[in-house]
Each structure stands twice: as C-alpha cells, then as structure tokens.
Design a protein around this motif. Structure first.
Motif, short mmCIF file in Angstrom:
data_model
loop_
_atom_site.label_atom_id
_atom_site.label_comp_id
_atom_site.label_asym_id
_atom_site.label_seq_id
_atom_site.Cartn_x
_atom_site.Cartn_y
_atom_site.Cartn_z
N ARG A 92 43.20 18.13 119.01
CA ARG A 92 42.00 17.48 118.46
C ARG A 92 40.85 17.50 119.47
NH1 ARG A 92 39.46 12.97 115.65
NH2 ARG A 92 40.52 13.48 113.71
N ASN A 93 41.10 17.11 120.71
CA ASN A 93 40.03 17.04 121.70
C ASN A 93 39.46 18.42 122.01
OD1 ASN A 93 40.23 14.26 121.90
ND2 ASN A 93 41.60 14.31 123.66
N LEU A 96 37.13 19.26 119.14
CA LEU A 96 35.91 18.46 119.16
C LEU A 96 34.96 18.90 120.27
CD1 LEU A 96 37.18 14.85 118.38
CD2 LEU A 96 35.66 16.27 116.97
N THR A 107 28.65 14.61 116.32
CA THR A 107 30.05 14.34 116.66
C THR A 107 30.78 13.66 115.52
OG1 THR A 107 29.53 14.17 119.02
CG2 THR A 107 31.59 13.18 118.28
N ASP A 108 30.12 12.72 114.85
CA ASP A 108 30.77 12.01 113.74
C ASP A 108 31.15 13.00 112.63
OD1 ASP A 108 30.49 9.66 115.08
OD2 ASP A 108 28.80 8.92 113.90
N GLU A 111 34.28 14.89 113.66
CA GLU A 111 35.48 14.06 113.50
C GLU A 111 35.86 13.93 112.04
OE1 GLU A 111 34.41 10.48 115.50
OE2 GLU A 111 34.99 11.23 117.49
N HIS A 112 34.87 13.82 111.17
CA HIS A 112 35.13 13.75 109.73
C HIS A 112 35.79 15.04 109.24
CE1 HIS A 112 34.75 13.06 105.48
NE2 HIS A 112 33.87 14.03 105.32
N LEU A 114 37.58 17.13 111.02
CA LEU A 114 38.95 17.19 111.55
C LEU A 114 39.90 16.32 110.74
CD1 LEU A 114 38.91 17.33 115.44
CD2 LEU A 114 39.64 19.07 113.81
N GLU A 115 39.41 15.20 110.24
CA GLU A 115 40.26 14.36 109.39
C GLU A 115 40.69 15.13 108.15
OE1 GLU A 115 37.99 10.88 108.59
OE2 GLU A 115 38.20 10.07 110.63
#
Length: 303
Positions: A92-93, A96, A107-108, A111-112, A114-115
């Motif tokens: 994940r990191n 990102l 960034t948000d 992350e969305h 990746l979910e």
C-alpha cells in the motif's frame, strides 16, 4: 504430491481454523477441496481456511497432518506461497508514494482508489496487479500522468463481469476525474482519453480505437499499456499459477464446467494469435513464457 493441513489453532469468527495447502499445485489443492465439499470462497491466496470440525474428516480423506511451521516451509519450497510483493497490505505505501509523485495534492483520492483495489473479493485483480502493471509499463515506455491514471483506474471496478466491468470502470474514472480536471491536474480531453482507453481493455485490441485516445496517447503508449496489462501471462510459472488460481476464485460464481469452458476458449484463442504482445520489448520479455504457461494450463483443463 501431498495435501498438508496444520492443527486448528487459528481463531476467527468464534471458532478455530486450520490451513490446508498443496506442496505441488493449486489444481491439486482445489480438486481435493472440491471433493470434500469445501467452497472455493474458503481459499485465501495460497491456502484454504477450514474450520476445526472438518479437520479429522480431511485427514481421513488423505490430507497429511503437519505442524504450522512444516506447512509454511513446504508451501515456500513449492513456490506456491504468495510473496509479500503480492500482498495488498504490504504494498500500500509503495503505491501511495508513486501516486503522490504524479498527483501530490490528491492523496485522499489515491487512498480511496486503493480501497477499491483492496476489496476482499479480488483474488487477482487487486493492488498487486496494479503494482505489477505499473512496474512493467515503466519498462516498456516512459510513464506520464495520463498513463499512471489510466492504470490506476483500468480495473477500478471489478466484479468478474467482462465488458460490464470495463464500462463501469470508465464511468468511475469520469466521476473521480472531476476534481483533477477542476484543479488543472489533468484536462478534460486527457480524462476522456483515459476513460476511452479503459473501455478499450475489454477487447484488448488497437483496432478502431476512439479518436480521443490517439489525441492523448501515442500508439506506442497504447501498445505498452495493453502489454503491461497482459504481462502476467508471461510471468514465471509459480506466479502464473497464482494468477490462474486467483482468476478461478474471482469467478467462483461460475460452475466448474462453465468456468472451464470459458477459460479454455480464452486460452485457445490467445495461443492461436500470431503475437500475444504488441511491443517488441514485451515480446522479448514475455512471449515465449506466456505461450508455455497457457499451453500448460490449457492441457490441465482437459484432464
């Protein structure tokens, strides 16, 4: 050749579970599970989670009881253990960081996305596929923001519904692209090209591509994008086997007969193509191994 099972010592859902693996092949593992009425939904990447009340029956049915350590060592030695680089929680990191290189103020959104990629029903089309595709794509052509965005969004909706998934992913792309366009991170024309490229992955052909794609991407970039998406076909044997097992799990709503019929058709059609990959570099890297992998899988489907 053996099916191995460790003692029921792993708590979940108010009961204890064992791990069950093969030291030879996923095909052997799935066949054993199927013969003992264990759902494919119990398969988790490289093993089955089986409840404690089935342990004795599985051992009586031919599974070899081993310790947890022995099971892990045998799985690693077999090449069937899913490595860390294919585990979504471990990469994940890394993903990102790459997203932030191209879209540092979103960034948000990264992350969305990746979910979405990390949804539990994705056994192959998950963030490991995303990272692998980005890695191969960078080998085939210089990355651009448009190519990175298309890659992040190309399987953003995945429900094992060919054609419908690509259409839904393109709609999703247009929706989440609005803030990127609004803040000038990407133009409307570029976003239309990204969505068009995503839709084109349904057929994976460069014939009759929409004009907006040609306005934003060179033909080499399009070819490299398609090749990176299909590079898994030319992966080393253990990785290819994990891919094919993952695809079967994603299509668990299909019966064995229906899945085998569709998979055989896909593999037969692919192996009959004069060339599997568009770019010279991808052919050099993956073509021979891909044909070996698919022939081997196709043969197994007739057994």
């Amino acid at each position: 050749m053996a099916i191995l099972i460790d003692p029921p010592a792993w708590p979940a859902h108010g009961r204890l579970f064992s791990h069950m693996v093969s030291d030879t092949s996923y095909a052997e593992l799935h066949a054993f599970a199927r013969n003992h009425s264990i759902s494919l939904r119990a398969f988790d990447r490289d093993h089955y989670d089986v409840p404690d009340d089935l342990y004795n029956r599985l051992v009586s049915g031919g599974a070899t009881p081993v310790t947890g350590g022995e099971l892990t060592r045998a799985l690693i030695a077999s090449g069937l253990r899913v490595p860390l680089k294919e585990r979504p929680e471990k990469i994940r990191n890394t993903l990102l960081r790459q997203w932030n290189e191209y879209f540092p103020y979103f960034t948000d959104l990264g992350e969305h996305l990746l979910e979405q990629w990390e949804q539990p029903h994705r056994a192959y089309h998950n963030s490991a596929h995303l990272l692998e595709m980005l890695t191969v794509l960078e080998k085939l052509t210089p990355l651009t923001a448009e190519l990175v965005l298309a890659t992040w969004l190309h399987d953003i909706v995945y429900d094992a519904q060919p054609g419908k998934d690509e259409e839904a992913s393109a709609r999703f792309a247009r929706d989440v692209g609005a803030p990127l366009i609004h803040q000038d991170a990407i133009s409307q024309q570029q976003m239309d090209a990204v969505a068009g490229l995503i839709e084109a992955t349904a057929a994976h052909t460069v014939d009759q591509l929409p004009p907006e794609i040609a306005q934003a991407f060179s033909s080499h970039e399009v070819h490299a994008f398609f090749d990176a998406d299909m590079a898994i076909l030319g992966a080393k044997t253990p990785r290819y086997d994990r891919y094919s097992a993952g695809v079967r799990q994603e299509f668990s709503h299909f019966s064995d007969e229906d899945f085998r019929r569709g998979r055989k058709q896909f593999l037969a059609d692919a192996t009959q193509r004069e060339q599997l990959f568009y770019t010279e570099k991808a052919r050099r890297l993956f073509e021979e191994q891909a044909r070996d992998n698919m022939r081997r899988e196709l043969q197994s489907l007739y057994l």
